[in-house]
Design a protein around this motif. Structure first.
Motif, PDB file in Angstrom:
ATOM      1  N   ASP A 168       0.826  -1.215   0.000  1.00 46.57           N
ATOM      2  CA  ASP A 168       0.000   0.000   0.000  1.00 46.57           C
ATOM      3  C   ASP A 168       0.859   1.263   0.000  1.00 46.57           C
ATOM      4  O   ASP A 168       0.473   2.290  -0.565  1.00 46.57           O
ATOM      5  N   SER A 169       2.025   1.187   0.646  1.00 46.25           N
ATOM      6  CA  SER A 169       2.875   2.378   0.752  1.00 46.25           C
ATOM      7  C   SER A 169       3.964   2.453  -0.307  1.00 46.25           C
ATOM      8  O   SER A 169       4.307   3.527  -0.777  1.00 46.25           O
ATOM      9  N   ILE A 170       4.514   1.304  -0.711  1.00 48.90           N
ATOM     10  CA  ILE A 170       5.623   1.346  -1.669  1.00 48.90           C
ATOM     11  C   ILE A 170       5.248   0.801  -3.042  1.00 48.90           C
ATOM     12  O   ILE A 170       6.046   0.863  -3.974  1.00 48.90           O
ATOM     13  N   GLY A 171       4.065   0.231  -3.192  1.00 51.48           N
ATOM     14  CA  GLY A 171       3.674  -0.335  -4.477  1.00 51.48           C
ATOM     15  C   GLY A 171       3.920  -1.822  -4.536  1.00 51.48           C
ATOM     16  O   GLY A 171       4.295  -2.458  -3.548  1.00 51.48           O
ATOM     17  N   LEU A 172       3.726  -2.391  -5.726  1.00 55.27           N
ATOM     18  CA  LEU A 172       3.815  -3.839  -5.897  1.00 55.27           C
ATOM     19  C   LEU A 172       5.240  -4.348  -6.020  1.00 55.27           C
ATOM     20  O   LEU A 172       5.472  -5.551  -5.928  1.00 55.27           O
ATOM     21  N   GLY A 173       6.187  -3.453  -6.266  1.00 58.33           N
ATOM     22  CA  GLY A 173       7.538  -3.891  -6.551  1.00 58.33           C
ATOM     23  C   GLY A 173       7.714  -4.126  -8.040  1.00 58.33           C
ATOM     24  O   GLY A 173       6.741  -4.406  -8.761  1.00 58.33           O
ATOM     25  N   PRO A 174       8.949  -4.043  -8.555  1.00 55.66           N
ATOM     26  CA  PRO A 174       9.196  -4.144 -10.003  1.00 55.66           C
ATOM     27  C   PRO A 174       8.695  -5.434 -10.649  1.00 55.66           C
ATOM     28  O   PRO A 174       8.125  -5.402 -11.736  1.00 55.66           O
ATOM     29  N   LEU A 210      15.026  -5.841 -22.943  1.00 49.26           N
ATOM     30  CA  LEU A 210      15.295  -5.273 -21.624  1.00 49.26           C
ATOM     31  C   LEU A 210      14.120  -4.404 -21.202  1.00 49.26           C
ATOM     32  O   LEU A 210      13.635  -3.593 -21.996  1.00 49.26           O
ATOM     33  N   ILE A 211      13.654  -4.583 -19.965  1.00 55.24           N
ATOM     34  CA  ILE A 211      12.590  -3.721 -19.462  1.00 55.24           C
ATOM     35  C   ILE A 211      13.006  -3.107 -18.133  1.00 55.24           C
ATOM     36  O   ILE A 211      13.918  -3.604 -17.449  1.00 55.24           O
ATOM     37  N   GLN A 212      12.356  -2.020 -17.777  1.00 57.73           N
ATOM     38  CA  GLN A 212      12.529  -1.393 -16.482  1.00 57.73           C
ATOM     39  C   GLN A 212      11.159  -0.911 -16.014  1.00 57.73           C
ATOM     40  O   GLN A 212      10.242  -0.736 -16.829  1.00 57.73           O
ATOM     41  N   SER A 213      10.984  -0.694 -14.721  1.00 56.43           N
ATOM     42  CA  SER A 213       9.671  -0.278 -14.237  1.00 56.43           C
ATOM     43  C   SER A 213       9.823   0.676 -13.059  1.00 56.43           C
ATOM     44  O   SER A 213      10.837   0.673 -12.362  1.00 56.43           O
ATOM     45  N   SER A 214       8.788   1.490 -12.867  1.00 57.75           N
ATOM     46  CA  SER A 214       8.715   2.399 -11.730  1.00 57.75           C
ATOM     47  C   SER A 214       7.255   2.674 -11.426  1.00 57.75           C
ATOM     48  O   SER A 214       6.370   2.459 -12.265  1.00 57.75           O
ATOM     49  N   ARG A 215       6.970   3.147 -10.217  1.00 51.74           N
ATOM     50  CA  ARG A 215       5.593   3.455  -9.851  1.00 51.74           C
ATOM     51  C   ARG A 215       5.037   4.580 -10.716  1.00 51.74           C
ATOM     52  O   ARG A 215       3.872   4.590 -11.074  1.00 51.74           O
ATOM     53  N   GLU A 216       5.920   5.543 -11.041  1.00 51.92           N
ATOM     54  CA  GLU A 216       5.459   6.728 -11.771  1.00 51.92           C
ATOM     55  C   GLU A 216       5.175   6.434 -13.232  1.00 51.92           C
ATOM     56  O   GLU A 216       4.177   6.908 -13.808  1.00 51.92           O
ATOM     57  N   TYR A 217       6.036   5.643 -13.884  1.00 50.06           N
ATOM     58  CA  TYR A 217       5.940   5.473 -15.337  1.00 50.06           C
ATOM     59  C   TYR A 217       5.578   4.054 -15.765  1.00 50.06           C
ATOM     60  O   TYR A 217       5.477   3.768 -16.969  1.00 50.06           O
ATOM     61  N   GLY A 218       5.376   3.155 -14.817  1.00 53.57           N
ATOM     62  CA  GLY A 218       5.000   1.799 -15.168  1.00 53.57           C
ATOM     63  C   GLY A 218       6.149   1.025 -15.797  1.00 53.57           C
ATOM     64  O   GLY A 218       7.328   1.320 -15.562  1.00 53.57           O
ATOM     65  N   VAL A 219       5.791   0.038 -16.635  1.00 52.95           N
ATOM     66  CA  VAL A 219       6.799  -0.827 -17.267  1.00 52.95           C
ATOM     67  C   VAL A 219       7.155  -0.261 -18.631  1.00 52.95           C
ATOM     68  O   VAL A 219       6.279   0.040 -19.442  1.00 52.95           O
ATOM     69  N   GLN A 220       8.466  -0.126 -18.884  1.00 56.76           N
ATOM     70  CA  GLN A 220       8.943   0.422 -20.154  1.00 56.76           C
ATOM     71  C   GLN A 220      10.032  -0.458 -20.728  1.00 56.76           C
ATOM     72  O   GLN A 220      10.808  -1.073 -19.986  1.00 56.76           O
ATOM     73  N   VAL A 221      10.109  -0.505 -22.062  1.00 55.49           N
ATOM     74  CA  VAL A 221      11.227  -1.190 -22.719  1.00 55.49           C
ATOM     75  C   VAL A 221      12.450  -0.282 -22.639  1.00 55.49           C
ATOM     76  O   VAL A 221      12.377   0.917 -22.902  1.00 55.49           O
TER      77      VAL A 221
END
Length: 496
Positions: A21-27, A130-141
């Motif tokens: 709830d506080s940090i999100g689901l994790g990458p 290759l992918i990366q993810s963040s709470r702000e921008y979601g999953v990106q290539v």
């Protein structure tokens, strides 16, 4: 083709189980939500309980098959170990699906070193998305050109690995004579690589290192791995020879050469002829003895006291000292000409406190040795006892560790060595000065995260001990805001 996601498990993934709830689901969970992967391959070196809990939580969020790979890392920034673990996971996955795969590497979980390895694999041996993810921008290539990828790994780490590879490339076949030197620390790996190169030649070797680091053990391994292995190995403690007996002890004497010389006697040089003469603590030799030994080395012959006939010699010299010989030469306590004669192959054995990753291996090895020596049944060591050993500064180095475990084995009546047993077996360190931590060398092999972890484990364990195992009390003692924060720290450093 099977779509496969491969990733390390990161700390933020583990924390998401209780704090989503506080940090999100994790990458990882963020990446697998709503995607069509056929297999999720996860690599981790975190404790079993934490990972099992996380995998159970993740399985409730996705029907996709989850495959776990266990890694054993001495450090989360050790490129060699990270690379080997990643290669093992990917190659096993490829074999399982007969190479019929489309692989995606997740860069976000784990350390920058782990991300760097994924980038190199994606651009070379095992091409992948290759992918990366963040709470702000979601999953990106993550589209990373190869020239940027090559620069991603810190330059100094790459240079260290390249030097090690060059050494290893020139080595003779694996020398089992060095197996008795227990290690996996990168600095020790380079030391053994150099020692193996020196062993197959007859050049003089100078070994420097604190008392108890294993200088004689290394000297004997060099001898056994060389061409003189079947010839004598004569060890001499230079600091134990009275100055008036130096000539007789080193060069031998004829019968009647002086009072008490009742018969002819070989000296150390002659006894070691065709083999190796190990001059331990050579820095203890008086200047008058140094000039005589230099003459023997220069001329390749020795003359017994009371005799006029020189004896030809073929002796390899391996010298050792717990001093800095350059400083001894500068101070005028050691002859420069003898130093340069001895210092052809110079090997420095680091103190045990600087050998990150080796102490745990040595604990297991020496515990087994101590059990055998004392005819004991097999003993285990508790996590808190092991942590005390890992945090100790070991001023006596490997010798002190061995004897500490010998004492603990003798005094422990049960089948498990506890923290109190180790406390009783340890000698108090009168001066645990800041330089044990703050004065360490930051040359090749330094690991700042390992040092930080060492400090954290030490004080976390002390806090728990002084708090009687009560987390709230321990958190207050350690200046942490609450017991939940303490729990996270304990999990992070493998103490819970």
């Amino acid at each position: 083709m099977k779509r496969i996601l491969v990733s390390w498990i990161g700390r933020s993934d583990l924390l998401a189980v209780e704090e989503s709830d506080s940090i999100g689901l994790g990458p990882i969970a963020q990446a697998v939500d709503g995607t069509g992967y056929d297999d999720i391959v996860l690599i981790s070196d975190y404790p079993e309980q934490e990972v099992t809990c996380y995998l159970g939580w993740l399985a409730t969020r996705t029907p996709t098959k989850i495959t776990r790979h266990v890694a054993r890392l001495t450090s989360p920034t050790n490129f060699t170990e990270i690379y080997e673990a990643a290669i093992a996971a990917v190659s096993e996955t490829q074999k399982r699906y007969n190479n019929d795969t489309l692989i995606t590497y997740h860069l976000s979980p784990g350390t920058p070193a782990m991300a760097a390895v994924w980038i190199l694999l994606a651009k070379t041996l095992y091409p992948a998305t290759l992918i990366q993810s963040s709470r702000e921008y979601g999953v990106q290539v993550a589209d990373i050109p190869f020239d940027i990828s090559a620069e991603f790994i810190p330059r100094i780490a790459r240079q260290i690995d390249e030097r090690l590879e060059k050494l290893l490339a020139a080595l003779p076949p694996e020398a089992t004579e060095f197996d008795s030197i227990i290690h996996r620390n990168p600095v020790m790996q380079r030391l053994i690589a150099k020692a193996r190169l020196a062993a197959i030649r007859s050049v003089p070797v100078l070994i420097e290192g604190e008392s108890g680091t294993g200088k004689e053990l290394l000297a004997r391994a060099i001898h056994r791995a060389g061409i003189r292995a079947e010839k004598p190995f004569v060890a001499v403690n230079c600091g134990a020879i009275p100055s008036e007996l130096v000539e007789s002890e080193f060069f031998g004497h004829k019968k009647g050469a002086f009072t008490g010389a009742a018969s002819d006697r070989k000296g150390y040089f002659e006894s070691a002829n065709s083999g190796t003469l190990f001059l331990d603590e050579i820095g203890e030799l008086p200047l008058s003895a140094q000039v005589k030994i230099l003459r023997v080395l220069q001329e390749g012959e020795v003359t017994r006291v009371g005799d006029a006939r020189p004896i030809k010699l073929d002796v390899r010299i391996v010298a050792a000292t717990n001093r800095s010989m350059m400083q001894e030469v500068a101070a005028g306590r050691f002859r420069a000409d003898l130093f340069y004669r001895l210092a052809v192959a110079v090997l420095f054995i680091p103190p045990l406190r600087e050998r990150q990753g080796d102490i745990g291996l040595l604990i297991d090895h020496f515990l087994e040795q101590a059990v055998i020596e004392n005819c004991e049944t097999r003993k285990k060591i508790s996590a808190s006892a092991r942590n005390l050993l890992l945090c100790h500064p070991w001023p006596g180095n490997v010798r002190e560790l061995l004897n500490t475990l010998r004492r603990a084995t003798v005094w422990t009546t049960g089948d498990t060595i506890q923290a109190d047993d180790i406390r009783e077996a340890l000698f108090p360190v009168a001066l645990q000065r800041a330089e044990h931590i703050l004065g360490r060398s930051i040359a090749e092999g330094f690991n700042i995260q390992g040092v930080i972890a060492e400090i954290a484990r030490h004080y976390l364990q002390r806090g728990m001990d002084e708090g009687g195992g009560n987390k709230s009390k321990a958190a207050k003692i350690l200046g942490l805001p609450n017991y939940q924060t303490l729990s996270n720290w304990l999990k992070k450093y493998g103490l819970e």
